[in-house]
Design a protein around this motif. Sequence first.
Motif, PDB file in Angstrom:
ATOM      1  N   SER A  18      61.150  42.920   2.983  1.00 22.52           N
ATOM      2  CA  SER A  18      61.217  41.940   4.480  1.00 22.52           C
ATOM      3  C   SER A  18      62.786  42.492   5.151  1.00 22.52           C
ATOM      4  N   LYS A  19      63.250  42.541   4.563  1.00 25.63           N
ATOM      5  CA  LYS A  19      64.927  42.712   4.465  1.00 25.63           C
ATOM      6  C   LYS A  19      65.035  43.613   4.185  1.00 25.63           C
ATOM      7  N   SER A  53      63.837  45.295   7.669  1.00 24.82           N
ATOM      8  CA  SER A  53      63.933  44.390   8.405  1.00 24.82           C
ATOM      9  C   SER A  53      62.288  44.169   8.858  1.00 24.82           C
ATOM     10  N   ALA A  54      61.482  44.127   7.515  1.00 26.10           N
ATOM     11  CA  ALA A  54      60.169  43.969   8.453  1.00 26.10           C
ATOM     12  C   ALA A  54      59.907  42.868   7.690  1.00 26.10           C
ATOM     13  N   CYS A  55      60.349  41.485   8.470  1.00 24.72           N
ATOM     14  CA  CYS A  55      59.392  40.616   7.187  1.00 24.72           C
ATOM     15  C   CYS A  55      58.560  39.746   7.372  1.00 24.72           C
ATOM     16  N   GLY A  56      57.762  40.389   9.102  1.00 21.87           N
ATOM     17  CA  GLY A  56      56.167  39.766   8.912  1.00 21.87           C
ATOM     18  C   GLY A  56      55.544  40.393   8.888  1.00 21.87           C
ATOM     19  N   LEU A  75      56.571  51.138  11.602  1.00 26.21           N
ATOM     20  CA  LEU A  75      56.585  50.982  13.019  1.00 26.21           C
ATOM     21  C   LEU A  75      55.458  52.196  13.662  1.00 26.21           C
ATOM     22  N   GLY A  88      67.231  34.077   7.919  1.00 25.01           N
ATOM     23  CA  GLY A  88      67.608  35.156   7.779  1.00 25.01           C
ATOM     24  C   GLY A  88      66.794  35.940   8.199  1.00 25.01           C
ATOM     25  N   GLN A  89      66.168  35.970   9.271  1.00 27.62           N
ATOM     26  CA  GLN A  89      65.564  36.840  10.192  1.00 27.62           C
ATOM     27  C   GLN A  89      66.941  37.811  10.915  1.00 27.62           C
ATOM     28  N   PRO A  90      66.632  38.825  10.443  1.00 29.60           N
ATOM     29  CA  PRO A  90      67.743  39.628  11.210  1.00 29.60           C
ATOM     30  C   PRO A  90      66.871  40.559  12.187  1.00 29.60           C
ATOM     31  N   ASP A  91      68.484  40.793  13.002  1.00 30.27           N
ATOM     32  CA  ASP A  91      68.005  41.231  14.826  1.00 30.27           C
ATOM     33  C   ASP A  91      67.739  43.215  14.287  1.00 30.27           C
ATOM     34  N   ILE A  92      68.132  43.167  12.803  1.00 31.44           N
ATOM     35  CA  ILE A  92      68.205  44.787  12.536  1.00 31.44           C
ATOM     36  C   ILE A  92      66.690  45.502  13.194  1.00 31.44           C
ATOM     37  N   PRO A  93      66.708  46.302  14.112  1.00 31.36           N
ATOM     38  CA  PRO A  93      64.909  46.753  14.362  1.00 31.36           C
ATOM     39  C   PRO A  93      64.773  47.559  12.915  1.00 31.36           C
ATOM     40  N   THR A  94      63.699  47.225  12.873  1.00 32.99           N
ATOM     41  CA  THR A  94      62.845  47.670  12.026  1.00 32.99           C
ATOM     42  C   THR A  94      62.588  49.419  11.921  1.00 32.99           C
TER      43      THR A  94
END
Lengths: 399, 399
Positions: A235-236, A239-242, A50, A39-45
Motif C-alpha cells: 500500500s505505502k 502508493s497503491a493503498c486501494g 497502473l 495515511g493516504q499518500p498523495d504520491i502517484p502510484t
Amino acid sequence: MPSISQKGLHMPASPIRKLVPYSEEAKKKGRKVYHLNIGQPDIPTTELALQAIRNFDQKVIEYSHSAGTISYRKKLTEYYKKHNIHITLEQIIVCTGGSEAILIGLQTCLDPGDQIIIPEPYYANYNGFSISAGVEVIPIPSFIENGFALPPISEFEKVITPKTKGIMVCNPNNPTGYLYSKEEILVLKDLALKYDLYLFVDEVYREFCYDGKKHFSVMELDGLDENIILFDSVSKRYSACGIRIGCLISKNKAVMATALKFAQARLSPPSIGQVAAEAAVDTPDSYFEEVLKEYHARRDVVVFAINKIPGAFCPVPSGAFYVVARLPISDSDHFCQWLLEDFQYNNETVMCAPATGFYSIPGKGKDEIRISYVLKVEDLRNAMKCLEEALKVYPGRTL
Amino acid sequence: MPSISQKGLHMPASPIRKLVPYSEEAKKKGRKVYHLNIGQPDIPTTELALQAIRNFDQKVIEYSHSAGTISYRKKLTEYYKKHNIHITLEQIIVCTGGSEAILIGLQTCLDPGDQIIIPEPYYANYNGFSISAGVEVIPIPSFIENGFALPPISEFEKVITPKTKGIMVCNPNNPTGYLYSKEEILVLKDLALKYDLYLFVDEVYREFCYDGKKHFSVMELDGLDENIILFDSVSKRYSACGIRIGCLISKNKAVMATALKFAQARLSPPSIGQVAAEAAVDTPDSYFEEVLKEYHARRDVVVFAINKIPGAFCPVPSGAFYVVARLPISDSDHFCQWLLEDFQYNNETVMCAPATGFYSIPGKGKDEIRISYVLKVEDLRNAMKCLEEALKVYPGRTL
C-alpha cells in the motif's frame, strides 16, 4: 431485536475517521481543510502498476491460489532478496492488505484470552484485529522524550504472564515514525527466545527511512525462524493503498500450514491487485529516491514548524510518514474537533488525529496529536501555519 | 517453539482443494482432468467490468470509504431495486468478497459460544468463518430424496437453545443447487421472529435460477428488518470471482454501525474491484440470458448422465451451478481420490468434491459427491462419461 456481539460493542471506532463529520461541516462552510489525519499518500502510484491494470487482458477474472499466484510470490522473493530477506514462495501468503495478514496471523497463533505486548502509542487498528481474534493487547509505554524508542527489556518483563504469547511492533512505526535499530530488534529477539513468544512485526513502511538510516528487518535475524511472523503490504511502498495487497511471511511451517487454512476459507486475495503488485516489483530505484526526498522534505517542514511553536515538541523520527507531537493542550480530542468546528486562518484549517486513539493506557495522548505528512510541502507549510495560529487562540491552551 | 491456536487446529482444510495434489499428479502422468470440484466458472467476465479495468485512469489508487465508494453503493441500490430489494446506500457495506461479508456479519452479531443453525449439506467455508468468529454451527439434516428442501420447522425447534442466535441459509444453495421457495423463506421468517434470531442469508447465486423459477429474496420480506443480514457477491453474477467484491446488507442500524467498525479496522475493500463491479451493474440482460441458457444445458447434461448410472441418483436442482449426487459408493473421499490416482478413461479423468466436506454430522455424505457444472457441455459430457466408466470398475462400488 437480536443483540449485537460483545466484540462489536468493544470494537473502537477508527480514531482517524471519527472527526470526518466535522471536516465535512467545515468544508460546507467553504473552508479548506488540510487532511493530516490519515495515511493516504498523495504520491502517484508507481506507473508499472497502473500500466499492468490498463493492460489486464484476462477474459475471466478468476480466483487465484489462496496464498496468492505463484508468479507473484516468486516475484516477491526477488523483492525481498534485494532487502536481505531470504525466503521461498512457500513462506509467503498473499493477503488482502496488511490488514488481513495481521488478522490471519493473530487467528493462527493466538487463542481467545491470549495476550500480546505492544509498545504504545501503536497503530489503532491493532485493537480491532485483536478484538476480532479475542486477543488481549497489553500496552507498555514508550516516551516522546526519546522519540518513542523501544521500552527497556524490564518494561516487557513486568507484564509477561503465562498468557503472553507474543510481542508486536511496527517498524518503522506508525504512529510515531520511530525506526527501531538493529540493537533494539536484537532485544526483541532475546525476549522472544527467552519466553518462547511469537514476534509479530509489521514492516509496511520498510522503504521509508530518512537521514541515511537503513531499515533492519526482523527477517534478517538468525535463530528465530519459528517465532517470527512478518506482516507486509504494498500500500505505502508503491502508493497503491486501494489495491489491497499485503502478505504474511513466516518460516514456521506449522504457522504457514494453519494460516493457509484461514486463507482458503476466504478463497483468494484480489487478482487484479496481484497483477499490479507483481508489475510494481520492477519499480526503478529512482521512484523511491524521489519519493523519499519528498517525504524527507515534508518531515522537516512539519518537525521544524512544530518545534517553533511555544510549548510544543516534536521528535525527529527517521521513518514512515508520521509524527506524534506534544502540544500545549490537555484534551487532544477536543482540540482536533475545535480546529474543524471553530477555527480558521485565511479560511483554512487542519485535520489531525488525536493521539488518544493510539494509546490504551487511560489518560495517555491527551496532549499529543498524530500528523501524517502526506501532503505537498507548500500545503504542509500552510497547514502548520494554521496549527501555529490555532494554538495562539485555542481556549484550552495549557501553557 | 510457540504453539498454534486451537482455532487453527480445528480449522478444516478446504474440502474442494484437498485433492489438488492428486490432480497435479494425474496431470503429470499426462492425463486430462475435468475440474468439477470448484465453483470457478469458465464464463467470460462481463465485458463492462473488463473495460472499466482497462480504462482505469486514476493516478493514485487510494483507499476507498470503508463501506465502499459512494458511487458504487448508489449503483448497487439500482441493481437491487431491479430485484425488488429496496435499500439505501447506508444499508450496504461493500466487502472483500462475500467471504468477508460473512466473517464481518458473524463477528458483528455473535459472541464466541453462540450457535447458528444451518441445514446441511452447507457451503464448507461457513465452518471456517464460524471458527474464526468462535461461533458454533449446529447442523440440521436436509435430504437428497426431496432435493435438499428446507427441513421442517420441527427440526429447527429441536436444536434451538438459549445459545441459538441465528439461522443461516444459502439461496440458491451451494452445494445442493436447491432454490428455496417463498413459502420456505416465510417459514424462516416465522422462526426468526418467534425466537428472536438473526436470519443470515447468502444470495450470491441469485441470478442462477432455472426452469422458469424466480428467486425470492429474504429482503423482500416485511417485518423482519432487524433480523435479516444479507450476504452477497459479484463473483458468480458477473463471473468475476477474482475481483473480490461482495457486500453485507442489513436494515438493522445497530448491526450496520457495528459492522462498519469492523470494516474500518481493515480500511477498505479493493478499489479497482469496486470500479469494475460498478461498471458491471449495467451488464445487459442478454448476458444473463445467455449464461443461464448455458448453465441450464449443463445442468441437464449432468443430471441426466448421473441418473442414467445404475445405483446413482441426482435431484434436479433449480439454482446455482452445483448438484449433490448420490453414487453407489461408501467412501466418497476415497472415490474422488481414486478417480485422480488410479482411474483413466481415454486418458481422461474427473475431479469432484467429496460431499463429506459439506456435512458436519459424522458419517454423512459418504455416498455423495458435489459436482460444479462449470465446464462447457462437451467437456461435461466427457467428464460424465468418465464418471460412468469409473463406477463400472471402482473397487469400492456398493451396488
